[in-house]
Scaffold this active site. Structure first.
Site, PDB file in Angstrom:
ATOM      1  CE  LYS A 128      -3.795   1.969   2.778  1.00  0.00           C
ATOM      2  NZ  LYS A 128      -4.646   1.763   3.976  1.00  0.00           N
ATOM      3  CB  SER A 203      -7.549   3.936   2.686  1.00  0.00           C
ATOM      4  OG  SER A 203      -6.864   3.249   3.731  1.00  0.00           O
ATOM      5  CB  SER A 227      -8.503   0.981   5.538  1.00  0.00           C
ATOM      6  OG  SER A 227      -9.161   2.217   5.623  1.00  0.00           O
TER       7      SER A 227
END
Length: 536
Positions: A128, A203, A227
């Protein structure tokens, strides 16, 4: 317990208002549809777990170079469709894979030595973009951070690299990791591989989309409101939100402030359930011993509970009937397979899930310092964002920020100066009741989200549905996200498995069982012709 008359009126007003906004959005939106489909997975190396790949690489049945090249080829094939990986390091990864193959050729201690010292040797990894990966951008979707490059590795990234994993690149997020759609004006919008018109979540949506597309086999996410779990749910893969505080959050952006450290969890995301536990063992580093992950779990000796919905919150959507049905199917399978009884329970305080999350996210730390405001972070390194002005700029197409980020900056301006005492009481009551129920041998089933993956931008009109995941961040409990086949529309379904603090191994063990029962990850490219539904 039924909603009071006041709560029913509030719910009707909220839904009518959001429905009117949604109708306006629909009227003004473009009608162009993206009907492109992902190609099916053809290389058999892409259908092996990380553990299987590592074993084959150690045994010289396949080279790391071949595996890494297979994943690079797949990313180049699917990323133009899904826009998940925002910066690659393919040349460096191929060089590192060649070094792995040379190391294996020269190793004299045998396979067992390599397995113990480097359990993920030669296995590709996606990261990420909010995590520091040396030499890679770390903008977290902010145009103002364009050009920010990580000079070190975040601790969990370093630990996975030390275990032999090879990063392929970094993946997209929402702005500052605070929205349920991975969209920003720096990298653009990430798409769901099962339907390109739908969100992959946020996210960690770039991770979820890439993993589900077979562009990666293992990845890593962060979770302060869902997330990890929402992207795993929307993309039909596995993920684990750890017991809070186990995996270091150093060197990620935005940095923690206020009491965020108590709610934030970092954990693994992957296509195959067997990869969750070894990844967690590595990522937890010096804290791994607290989880007793090597201790065998006998599922037949556990106690199981199910909660079908939040009891009717004023601000969340009703749970989709297909999700209610598939959760009932899980109950039936557990009872028939394990000979256990799954008890349905209800917690009145769950209906205040969003209010609890919102209140506790605003609490100051032990020194009385409040968390850094979202609007300040949006404007960094310059002046704080003035959300009303940003909204005007957005309507003129001149803002560097998404509507979701601007809306959140506006919403935080409405927050009360002091935490409502009633919400604090609801949280303490819920914490006490859930922990007493679960103990050290209980697992709770709970929906991840009221609906399957929504279409792009639709979360703006259902902004608080993440309360189904966010409440467990505030409670600090470990949660494993498990896929449960596809809906009638061909969209992934799933469920959360919740356990008591430090009992992470329990839902991880149950995830393995449910993968066998419900089929686990489904290739989105292969589902276009014949959709697979429900348990096998």
């Amino acid at each position: 317990m039924a909603l009071s008359l006041l709560e029913r009126v509030q719910s009707w007003i909220f839904r009518a208002f959001m429905g009117a906004l949604f109708g306006l959005f629909q009227a003004l939106s473009s009608r162009n549809c993206d009907r492109r489909k992902l190609p099916p997975v053809e290389n058999p190396l892409l259908t092996l777990s990380a553990l299987q790949l590592a074993r084959k690489i150690r045994r010289r049945e396949v080279t790391s170079l071949e595996v890494v090249q297979a994943y690079i080829d797949r990313i180049q094939e699917v990323n133009p469709l899904i826009n998940a990986m925002v910066k690659d390091r393919f040349a460096a990864a191929l060089q590192e894979a060649s070094q792995v193959d040379k190391l294996i050729e020269e190793e004299t201690g045998g396979e067992e030595v390599l397995a113990d010292r480097l359990p993920l040797l030669g296995v590709p990894l996606s990261v990420k973009e909010s995590f520091a990966l040396q030499g890679m951008p770390q903008a977290t979707g902010l145009v103002s951070r364009r050009g920010v490059v990580a000079v070190v590795d975040a601790p969990p990234v370093a630990l996975l690299k030390r275990a032999g994993a090879i990063p392929l690149g970094v993946t997209n997020t929402s702005e500052l990791c605070m929205w349920s759609e991975s969209h920003n004006h720096l990298y653009g919008i990430t798409r769901n591989p099962y339907d390109l018109e739908r969100v992959p979540g946020g996210s960690s949506g770039g991770e979820g989309s890439l993993l589900a597309s077979a562009g990666a086999v293992i990845g890593m996410g962060s979770d302060i409101g869902g997330s990890i779990r929402m992207p795993c749910f929307f993309n039909g893969i596995f993920g684990h939100k750890t017991t809070s505080g186990l995996v270091s959050s150093d060197n990620q952006h935005p940095p923690v402030s206020g009491r965020f450290e108590e709610y934030l969890s970092l954990g693994p995301m992957c296509r195959y359930a067997e990869d969750l536990l070894p990844m967690l063992q590595i990522m937890a580093g010096p804290n791994a011993h607290r989880l007793s992950l090597s201790e065998k779990v006998d599922l037949k000796k556990l106690r199981f509970f199910t909660v079908p919905h939040d009891g009717g919150s004023v601000v969340t959507s009703p749970v989709n009937s297909q999700l209610l049905q598939v959760q009932r199917q899980v109950v039936e399978r557990l009872e028939s397979d394990l000979g256990v009884r799954v008890e349905e329970v209800r917690f009145h305080e769950l209906r205040y899930g969003f209010q609890i999350w919102d209140t506790y996210m605003g609490l100051p730390d032990d020194e009385g310092v409040p968390p850094q405001r979202f609007g300040d972070l949006l404007g960094a390194p310059g002046h704080p964002v003035w959300p009303v002005w940003e909204l005007v700029k957005w309507m003129l197409g001149k803002s560097d920020h998404t509507m979701a980020a601007i809306g959140l900056a506006m919403f935080e301006k409405t927050q009360p100066a002091a935490a409502p005492a009633s919400i604090l009481r609801h949280k303490e009551k819920l914490q006490r009741e859930v922990e007493e129920l679960l103990g050290t041998d209980g697992v709770l089933l709970y929906p991840t989200h009221p609906n399957m993956a929504p279409k792009h931008h639709h979360p703006l009109f259902r902004p608080f549905d993440f309360a189904y995941t966010g409440i467990f961040n505030i409670l600090g409990l470990p949660v494993t996200q498990v896929p449960l086949g596809l809906s009638r529309e061909g969209l992934p379904m799933g469920v959360q498995l919740i356990a008591g603090k430090l009992q992470d191994r329990l839902p991880l063990a149950l995830a393995l069982h449910l993968e066998k029962s419900f089929g686990g990850w489904r290739d989105p490219g292969a589902q276009m012709g014949a959709q697979m539904r429900g348990p096998k």
